[in-house]
Write a protein that holds these residues in place. Structure first.
Motif, PDB file in Angstrom:
ATOM      1  N   ARG A  53       0.830  -1.207   0.000  1.00  0.00           N
ATOM      2  CA  ARG A  53       0.000   0.000   0.000  1.00  0.00           C
ATOM      3  C   ARG A  53       0.867   1.261   0.000  1.00  0.00           C
ATOM      4  N   ILE A  54       1.964   1.212   0.719  1.00  0.00           N
ATOM      5  CA  ILE A  54       2.881   2.357   0.756  1.00  0.00           C
ATOM      6  C   ILE A  54       3.612   2.507  -0.578  1.00  0.00           C
ATOM      7  N   GLY A  55       3.757   1.398  -1.303  1.00  0.00           N
ATOM      8  CA  GLY A  55       4.595   1.412  -2.511  1.00  0.00           C
ATOM      9  C   GLY A  55       6.054   1.499  -2.126  1.00  0.00           C
ATOM     10  N   LEU A  56       6.430   0.771  -1.070  1.00  0.00           N
ATOM     11  CA  LEU A  56       7.744   0.942  -0.462  1.00  0.00           C
ATOM     12  C   LEU A  56       8.883   0.626  -1.420  1.00  0.00           C
ATOM     13  N   VAL A  57       8.794  -0.496  -2.123  1.00  0.00           N
ATOM     14  CA  VAL A  57       9.893  -0.899  -2.993  1.00  0.00           C
ATOM     15  C   VAL A  57      10.106   0.124  -4.099  1.00  0.00           C
ATOM     16  N   HIS A 101       5.860  10.395   3.730  1.00  0.00           N
ATOM     17  CA  HIS A 101       5.094   9.670   2.710  1.00  0.00           C
ATOM     18  C   HIS A 101       4.139   8.656   3.340  1.00  0.00           C
ATOM     19  N   VAL A 102       4.633   7.880   4.301  1.00  0.00           N
ATOM     20  CA  VAL A 102       3.811   6.843   4.933  1.00  0.00           C
ATOM     21  C   VAL A 102       2.642   7.466   5.684  1.00  0.00           C
ATOM     22  N   ARG A 103       2.895   8.541   6.395  1.00  0.00           N
ATOM     23  CA  ARG A 103       1.815   9.197   7.150  1.00  0.00           C
ATOM     24  C   ARG A 103       0.758   9.755   6.206  1.00  0.00           C
ATOM     25  N   ALA A 104       1.197  10.221   5.033  1.00  0.00           N
ATOM     26  CA  ALA A 104       0.239  10.741   4.051  1.00  0.00           C
ATOM     27  C   ALA A 104      -0.602   9.613   3.462  1.00  0.00           C
ATOM     28  N   VAL A 105       0.017   8.464   3.196  1.00  0.00           N
ATOM     29  CA  VAL A 105      -0.720   7.325   2.633  1.00  0.00           C
ATOM     30  C   VAL A 105      -1.838   6.895   3.574  1.00  0.00           C
ATOM     31  N   TYR A 106      -1.558   6.876   4.869  1.00  0.00           N
ATOM     32  CA  TYR A 106      -2.554   6.428   5.842  1.00  0.00           C
ATOM     33  C   TYR A 106      -3.348   7.587   6.450  1.00  0.00           C
ATOM     34  N   ASP A 107      -3.145   8.784   5.910  1.00  0.00           N
ATOM     35  CA  ASP A 107      -3.922   9.954   6.329  1.00  0.00           C
ATOM     36  C   ASP A 107      -3.866  10.157   7.842  1.00  0.00           C
ATOM     37  N   LEU A 108      -2.661  10.091   8.393  1.00  0.00           N
ATOM     38  CA  LEU A 108      -2.454  10.324   9.818  1.00  0.00           C
ATOM     39  C   LEU A 108      -2.281  11.823  10.050  1.00  0.00           C
ATOM     40  N   GLU A 109      -3.063  12.370  10.935  1.00  0.00           N
ATOM     41  CA  GLU A 109      -3.057  13.812  11.176  1.00  0.00           C
ATOM     42  C   GLU A 109      -1.717  14.269  11.752  1.00  0.00           C
ATOM     43  N   GLU A 110      -1.406  15.555  11.521  1.00  0.00           N
ATOM     44  CA  GLU A 110      -0.206  16.127  12.104  1.00  0.00           C
ATOM     45  C   GLU A 110      -0.313  16.103  13.621  1.00  0.00           C
ATOM     46  N   ALA A 111       0.779  15.782  14.271  1.00  0.00           N
ATOM     47  CA  ALA A 111       0.784  15.665  15.732  1.00  0.00           C
ATOM     48  C   ALA A 111       0.986  17.035  16.368  1.00  0.00           C
TER      49      ALA A 111
END
Length: 574
Positions: free
Chosen positions: A31-35, A123-133
């Motif tokens: 999901r992240i497209g890590l590779v 990038h990972v936080r954006a993929v999972y739509d994690l709010e700014e802390a």
């Protein structure tokens, strides 16, 4: 278990492998497209590489998530697993030899991994739509190394007057002796630094020379995060007391960085603030109560004032802790008893001394008092007495009478004023903050979460097992630690996503004893998913994969990670 139906031919069973956790981690990476993300940021030639460096770095990350082991055992780790489900069609365990993984580490090292990690975290936080802390927490730890590492003539941390250009993580960290937080001062080490969100997700990590001190690291990380901290002015920077020195405080004030930390006891202002709080009426104190959810958690009272540090006025919050109160009472009782024993022994010894004149006796008394630190704890009564004795003259002749002076010293009562002052010092601490928006209670709550970044490093050394390290090339060693940090990033992202969804849906995961877990942890998620068995069989010259029937809790765990359970048996196409 549901098996697809086919005509005539019977399916040929190949294997059954418990690998639900590994497959779930692989779906997160997909999901992240890590590779692809890594390959786009690492210099490599597809014509010269059988497998991409991004794929091999992902294999290392997954190895740490499954069962941390040395590079030369990674191939052995993946041998019994279905590598196509984890890495893609055609990929096999022999693609991950230690030589191949070592070459991938060198490519990662050349890509400036500290900046690369910061971009990956974003990038990972954006993929999972994690709010700014609302806040970030910073701390360092030691990575203890075994064996002999080549000496270096100019370790960065020895520069007594570093310039701004040098205040950056080195491309290649140098093993060196330094203050070892693992309790191994005889071993060389690397200093690892991390800045995390309250949910434990690291937004910045770096790997540094072994003799880097915390004060210099704090200034280094402030420079690295300057853009982020100024672009989001409401973000609070939280760190321990090593953050506080005049140069760093002045830097943060001039750049309008909001921060909270503990004011070191070496500052006279700390004692001044504590003494002032003792004179404040009870009505000026604010009762905060418990901040932890545990019923045995400490409760707090706070009193706010201000003070000048580095030429700037800052908020000071005197914090009284019930946990520190209990420790203060125990330590003061111990110190009183110890001081009494020392004082009684010294008093008996001093009382046996004789002086030829009253002036000598008084001078000796003054000297003795100055040498006795126990007099801060206990008052004494000293009586000067005189006496005579007969002694023979030098050179012979009749006896003569000599007048002598002596002190009789007896321990009396406790120095109550000193005890009360010590009790105040030990049951309180002082926070210093540059933030006009948050209340004193919010500043205390933010500082009280500093354990999060400490827990992050505990995970690095515990479940992910960054040590021992079997690498001698400092370049590979540096890149290797960044890879472990990438595994740590995925570990905490999965936990944050699961907790967010558990809160939204009002569900929980059970412990093995059936008790519901208040907030899902990645450790428990791994325990629940690992037993999920992937079954492979051949039918009509094709390999098919199905999952053994999942329990309701295992299905819920997958959904908390935003993974459809059937995806655990899918071979990724990219």
């Amino acid at each position: 278990m549901k098996t697809p139906t086919h005509s005539c031919e019977s399916p040929q069973f190949l294997c059954a492998q418990p690998m639900g956790w590994a497959a779930a981690a692989a779906r997160v990476a997909d999901r992240i497209g890590l590779v692809k993300w890594l390959n786009a940021r690492v210099a490599w030639d597809p014509a010269q590489c059988h497998r991409s460096p991004g794929l091999r770095v992902w294999a290392l990350i997954l190895g740490f998530l499954i069962d941390p082991c040395a590079l030369y055992r990674m191939e052995e780790l993946f041998e019994p697993l279905d590598c196509e489900v984890l890495f893609g069609a055609g990929v096999q365990a022999h693609d991950f030899t230690d030589d191949a993984l070592g070459r991938a580490l060198l490519k990662l090292h050349a890509a400036h991994p500290a900046a690369l990690f910061a971009d990956l975290s974003t990038h990972v936080r954006a993929v999972y739509d994690l709010e700014e802390a609302p806040e970030v927490h910073a701390d360092t730890t030691s990575l203890t190394l075994q064996g002999a590492y080549a000496a270096t003539n100019n370790p960065i941390g020895t520069d007594p007057s570093p310039t701004t250009a040098l205040l950056a993580p080195p491309l290649t960290a140098k093993p060196w002796w330094g203050y070892n937080k693992d309790g191994h001062p005889d071993c060389k080490q690397l200093v690892l630094g991390a800045v995390t969100r309250p949910d434990g997700i690291p937004i910045w990590v770096d790997v540094n020379d072994g003799n880097l001190d915390d004060t210099r690291w704090d200034r280094q990380v402030l420079i690295a995060l300057r853009e982020s901290l100024t672009r989001f002015p409401d973000v609070l920077f939280v760190a321990d007391s090593k953050l506080i020195n005049d140069e760093t405080v002045d830097q943060m004030y001039r750049e309008s960085i909001h921060f909270v930390s503990r004011l070191p006891n070496t500052y006279t202002l700390t004692t001044t603030a504590k003494m002032a709080s003792a004179q404040a009426p009870s009505s000026n104190w604010t009762t905060v109560g418990r901040l932890a959810r545990r019923p045995e958690g400490a409760s707090y009272r706070i009193w706010e004032t201000s003070g000048v540090v580095a030429g700037h006025t800052h908020r000071l919050v005197v914090v009284e802790s019930s946990a520190l109160r209990a420790k203060a009472e125990a330590s003061i009782t111990h110190d009183l008893e110890t001081a009494a024993v020392r004082l009684d022994h010294a008093a008996r010894k001093f009382s046996r001394q004789r002086f030829a004149s009253e002036a000598d006796a008084h001078q000796a008394w003054e000297t003795w008092q100055q040498s006795q630190s126990a007099l801060k704890w206990w008052a004494v009564q000293a009586t000067l007495i005189t006496g005579s004795r007969r002694r023979r003259r030098q050179g012979g002749g009749p006896l003569e009478t000599v007048i002598e002076w002596a002190w009789v010293v007896q321990r009396q009562t406790v120095q109550q004023a000193w005890v009360e002052q010590e009790h105040l010092k030990r049951r309180t601490f002082v926070l210093i903050a540059h933030d006009s928006h948050r209340t004193a209670e919010e500043l205390l709550a933010a500082y009280n979460q500093e354990w999060v970044v400490e827990g992050t490093h505990a995970t690095l050394k515990g479940p992910l097992t960054v040590a021992p390290v079997f690498l001698k090339d400092p370049r590979k060693l540096t890149a290797y630690v960044y890879v472990v940090y990438m595994a740590l990033l995925l570990w905490h992202v999965m936990q944050a996503v699961a907790r967010r969804n558990a809160l939204r849906w009002g569900v929980s995961l059970p412990y093995p004893n059936g008790q519901l877990q208040e907030a899902p942890s990645t450790k428990r998620i791994k325990e629940l998913l690992t037993p999920i068995t992937l079954i492979r069989y051949r039918l009509q010259n094709q390999t098919h994969r199905v999952l053994q029937d999942l329990t309701g809790v295992q299905r819920l765990t997958c959904l908390l990670l935003e993974i459809e359970p059937r995806q655990l048996a899918v071979v990724p196409s990219g």
